[in-house]
Write a protein that holds these residues in place. Structure first.
Motif, PDB file in Angstrom:
ATOM      1  N   VAL A 101       0.821  -1.209   0.000  1.00 55.37           N
ATOM      2  CA  VAL A 101       0.000   0.000   0.000  1.00 55.37           C
ATOM      3  C   VAL A 101       0.856   1.261   0.000  1.00 55.37           C
ATOM      4  CG1 VAL A 101      -1.573   1.330   1.487  1.00 55.37           C
ATOM      5  CG2 VAL A 101      -2.092  -1.038   0.931  1.00 55.37           C
ATOM      6  N   VAL A 109      -3.416   5.726  -2.844  1.00 52.91           N
ATOM      7  CA  VAL A 109      -3.818   5.528  -1.450  1.00 52.91           C
ATOM      8  C   VAL A 109      -3.231   6.675  -0.627  1.00 52.91           C
ATOM      9  CG1 VAL A 109      -3.739   4.015   0.558  1.00 52.91           C
ATOM     10  CG2 VAL A 109      -3.921   3.024  -1.734  1.00 52.91           C
ATOM     11  N   CYS A 132      -3.854   5.070   5.042  1.00 50.09           N
ATOM     12  CA  CYS A 132      -4.040   3.655   5.351  1.00 50.09           C
ATOM     13  C   CYS A 132      -4.004   3.524   6.857  1.00 50.09           C
ATOM     14  CB  CYS A 132      -2.938   2.813   4.706  1.00 50.09           C
ATOM     15  SG  CYS A 132      -2.992   1.068   5.181  1.00 50.09           S
ATOM     16  N   GLN A 157      -8.428  -0.965  -8.492  1.00 43.15           N
ATOM     17  CA  GLN A 157      -8.783  -2.020  -7.549  1.00 43.15           C
ATOM     18  C   GLN A 157      -8.431  -3.404  -8.110  1.00 43.15           C
ATOM     19  OE1 GLN A 157     -12.936  -3.139  -7.062  1.00 43.15           O
ATOM     20  NE2 GLN A 157     -12.705  -2.926  -4.839  1.00 43.15           N
ATOM     21  N   LEU A 207      -4.984  -3.205  -5.852  1.00 47.12           N
ATOM     22  CA  LEU A 207      -5.473  -3.550  -4.513  1.00 47.12           C
ATOM     23  C   LEU A 207      -5.848  -5.016  -4.380  1.00 47.12           C
ATOM     24  CD1 LEU A 207      -7.766  -0.625  -3.256  1.00 47.12           C
ATOM     25  CD2 LEU A 207      -5.473  -1.241  -2.504  1.00 47.12           C
TER      26      LEU A 207
END
Length: 154
Positions: A90, A96, A99, A124, A128
């Motif tokens: 991440v 992002v 987090c 995504q 992700l």
């Protein structure tokens, strides 16, 4: 360890949070100090880590990142290896912005920006969802921004 802040320090911090580009002369005038002691106090706040850095706040829509999403993430486990794998991955994703390791229902909460829903869906699926240890995700789409600030109440 936190630094003991007095009234003048707090005035300096409030002023710099509103405008990090304030020149020392103007900052000193606003907080009621002469320039030399004001600059000394700012340097002490920087050295103590109270002021971490100075940044420019961008308008997300003007840089084609106008959609903000919140993503709840559940991992396959909460062991150190799985958590570290996720957090390392991440950190490498500029979309992002935040987090957070959570207590409660999900393992992590992310704040993500994208140009639009299609761009987010691609992000995504491509990034992700492919992080090792991700079991499931749920994306929340805010309908209206009511308040967003970076100013801490000092």
């Amino acid at each position: 360890m936190s630094m003991k802040l007095d009234t003048i320090d707090r005035r300096i911090l409030r002023a710099l949070q509103r405008d990090g580009r304030l020149q020392n002369l103007e900052l000193a005038r606003q907080v009621g100090l002469s320039p030399s002691p004001c600059l000394r106090r700012v340097r002490l706040l920087e050295e103590a880590g109270v002021i971490e850095r100075y940044v420019a706040l961008l308008n997300p829509a003007k840089v084609s990142m106008g959609l903000t999403l919140f993503v709840r993430v559940w991992l396959t486990g909460q062991d150190e290896e799985t958590v570290n794998c996720f957090t390392d991955a991440v950190r490498e994703l500029p979309e992002v912005l935040e987090c957070h390791l959570m207590a409660g229902d999900c393992d992590f909460l992310l704040r993500v920006v994208a140009a639009d829903l299609d761009s987010y869906r691609q992000f995504q699926a491509k990034y992700l969802g492919r992080i090792q240890g991700v079991q499931s995700m749920k994306t929340e789409i805010p309908m209206q921004k009511i308040k967003q600030t970076s100013e801490l109440p000092v």
